[in-house]
Design an enzyme around this catalytic site. Structure first.
Site, PDB file in Angstrom:
ATOM      1  N   MET A   1       0.834  -1.181   0.000  1.00 40.41           N
ATOM      2  CA  MET A   1       0.000   0.000   0.000  1.00 40.41           C
ATOM      3  C   MET A   1       0.883   1.251   0.000  1.00 40.41           C
ATOM      4  O   MET A   1       1.953   1.244   0.611  1.00 40.41           O
ATOM      5  CB  MET A   1      -0.906   0.025   1.236  1.00 40.41           C
ATOM      6  CG  MET A   1      -1.613  -1.276   1.504  1.00 40.41           C
ATOM      7  SD  MET A   1      -2.654  -1.833   0.156  1.00 40.41           S
ATOM      8  CE  MET A   1      -3.183  -3.410   0.788  1.00 40.41           C
ATOM      9  N   CYS A   2       0.452   2.272  -0.668  1.00 46.30           N
ATOM     10  CA  CYS A   2       1.235   3.504  -0.730  1.00 46.30           C
ATOM     11  C   CYS A   2       0.329   4.667  -1.118  1.00 46.30           C
ATOM     12  O   CYS A   2      -0.822   4.468  -1.514  1.00 46.30           O
ATOM     13  CB  CYS A   2       2.348   3.412  -1.782  1.00 46.30           C
ATOM     14  SG  CYS A   2       3.545   2.094  -1.518  1.00 46.30           S
ATOM     15  N   ASP A   3       0.871   5.868  -1.033  1.00 50.54           N
ATOM     16  CA  ASP A   3       0.197   7.066  -1.535  1.00 50.54           C
ATOM     17  C   ASP A   3       1.241   7.963  -2.175  1.00 50.54           C
ATOM     18  O   ASP A   3       2.303   8.211  -1.586  1.00 50.54           O
ATOM     19  CB  ASP A   3      -0.518   7.799  -0.397  1.00 50.54           C
ATOM     20  CG  ASP A   3      -1.712   7.020   0.112  1.00 50.54           C
ATOM     21  OD1 ASP A   3      -2.785   7.123  -0.502  1.00 50.54           O
ATOM     22  OD2 ASP A   3      -1.553   6.285   1.108  1.00 50.54           O
TER      23      ASP A   3
END
Length: 428
Positions: A1-3
């Site tokens: 998961m990342c942004d």
């Protein structure tokens, strides 16, 4: 998961493009910073380069890159090159069937940085490599984890979002700002696409890349929509006034109370069934030849300090220190999570140090001054880490905050981390 997010000069306070990303991985997975110089390659002696799982054709010259990466992977979660091209990738979950091990998204990111002078070139580089070699392979550290990828790509003048599903892809140029998380975002408003996608759009004006390829279950539980909305909402609320501090606020933001897992937060905390954790964070500001990157080199940006780096290597800067640099900060962060160290006091000191750092950088008149500040604030952050860690180094971890499940989770993960670090240190 990342942004990952990008703000073009049209929406920032000082008219400079800003690029940023949080990397969310396994909490025990070392996230290292690595500078790799430009190199010429003898293609007769080294016709191929070994990536994480497969070899690909080498090129005669690769550009200098700064990578923010899992220690065990050839590629990187995010990074920039000597021409100021920045790329961040995101795991996306699609309906395309998994193929054999090929290039993973992090390999594609590094290859594009090594071979591209502009954001457009990087976008084309990734799509060509995707067509030739495909994508696939386990990206998990202590468990298997497979996914396709999306990317934000910027160079100070323009930016692109590129989204993939197996061999298929679409891309569009960014206007003003954009944020991506762990979900496809492009419907039929793309500027570039895989040939088969272009044909499908011609035959069906209502075609949507997002709807056609998104796998709904993983995408939903990744809470990508919630995290992306947090980034977008904050950017929209500050249009024309976006600063480095604005981006830091986004990357440090939470949607839950303290001492709980927060997969729905941009600053992600492990401790629940989905165990991802923000293991590294960086912000890149384009500054007409004196670009500055602010990086944590540590997990949990809500606690950790951002330190400055310049686009080009500075002697005695805090890079290429490998796992030991990340691990030292991680061992301190676990004391904050356990409740054995005063988190609030540390954060107050960190905030004051960052505030002074940003002020000093804003007043710097030359590259020489900026180089001095890179070393100075690297040393000051190290002093702050030592101030809180050294009194606790012989103290056994005891997690007393949060729910019973949360405490057991971090007790188990911290024991495993210490055991892993002993093995790593023994092998050095």
């Amino acid at each position: 998961m990342c942004d990952t997010l990008v703000c073009l000069p049209s929406v920032t306070k000082n008219g400079r493009m800003i690029f940023a990303k949080n990397s969310d991985r396994s909490p025990n997975e070392p996230h290292i910073v690595e500078r790799i110089p430009a190199m010429d390659h003898d293609l007769e002696k080294e016709p191929e380069v070994q990536c994480t799982y497969i070899k690909v054709k080498q090129v005669e010259h690769t550009y200098a890159v700064t990578l923010f990466k899992p220690s065990w992977i050839w590629g990187a979660e995010m990074g920039f090159n000597e021409y100021g091209v920045n790329i961040g990738n995101e795991a996306v979950f699609t309906k395309v069937k998994r193929g054999k091990a090929a290039l993973i998204g992090m390999d594609l990111l590094r290859l594009a940085l090594e071979r591209s002078k502009t954001a457009y070139e990087a976008m084309i580089c990734i799509t060509k490599l995707l067509a030739e070699y495909g994508q696939g392979g386990n990206c998990g550290y202590q468990k298997e984890f497979y996914y396709d990828n999306s990317y934000l790509i910027a160079d100070g003048k323009e930016a692109y979002v590129l989204e993939t599903a197996g061999k298929y892809w679409v891309a569009k140029e960014v206007k003003d700002y954009y944020a991506i998380s762990n979900a496809l975002t492009i419907d039929n408003d793309f500027d570039f696409a895989h040939p088969e996608i272009l044909v499908e759009k011609m035959n069906n004006p209502k075609f949507s890349f997002r709807k056609k390829f998104s796998e709904p279950v993983f995408t939903f539980f990744a809470k990508a929509k919630k995290r992306r909305s947090c980034s977008i909402d904050t950017l929209q609320a500050h249009l024309g006034e976006i600063t480095i501090e604005t981006i830091m606020t986004i990357l440090r933001s939470h949607q839950t109370t303290e001492n709980r897992a927060s997969v729905g937060s941009v600053c992600m905390h492990a401790g629940g069934p989905i165990g991802d954790h923000t293991t590294g964070s960086y912000i890149y500001e384009y500054r007409d030849g004196s670009d500055i990157c602010y990086f944590t080199g540590a997990s949990l940006p809500c606690i950790s300090m951002y330190k400055p780096l310049l686009k080009d290597h500075v002697e005695d800067e805090p890079t290429n220190l490998g796992i030991s640099y990340w691990a030292k900060r991680e061992l301190l962060l676990r004391y904050f999570l356990s409740g054995q160290a005063d988190r609030a006091l540390f954060v107050a000191e960190r905030e004051e140090l960052e505030k002074t750092m940003l002020y000093d950088i804003s007043k710097a008149q030359s590259i020489a001054e900026l180089k001095t500040l890179v070393v100075l604030y690297g040393e000051k952050e190290e002093e702050l880490i030592n101030k809180y860690l050294q009194p606790l180094e012989a103290t056994e971890y005891h997690f007393s905050l949060g729910s019973s499940y949360y405490r057991k989770y971090w007790t188990k993960m911290t024991k495993r981390l210490i055991d892993d670090l002993k093995i790593i240190n023994k092998g050095l």
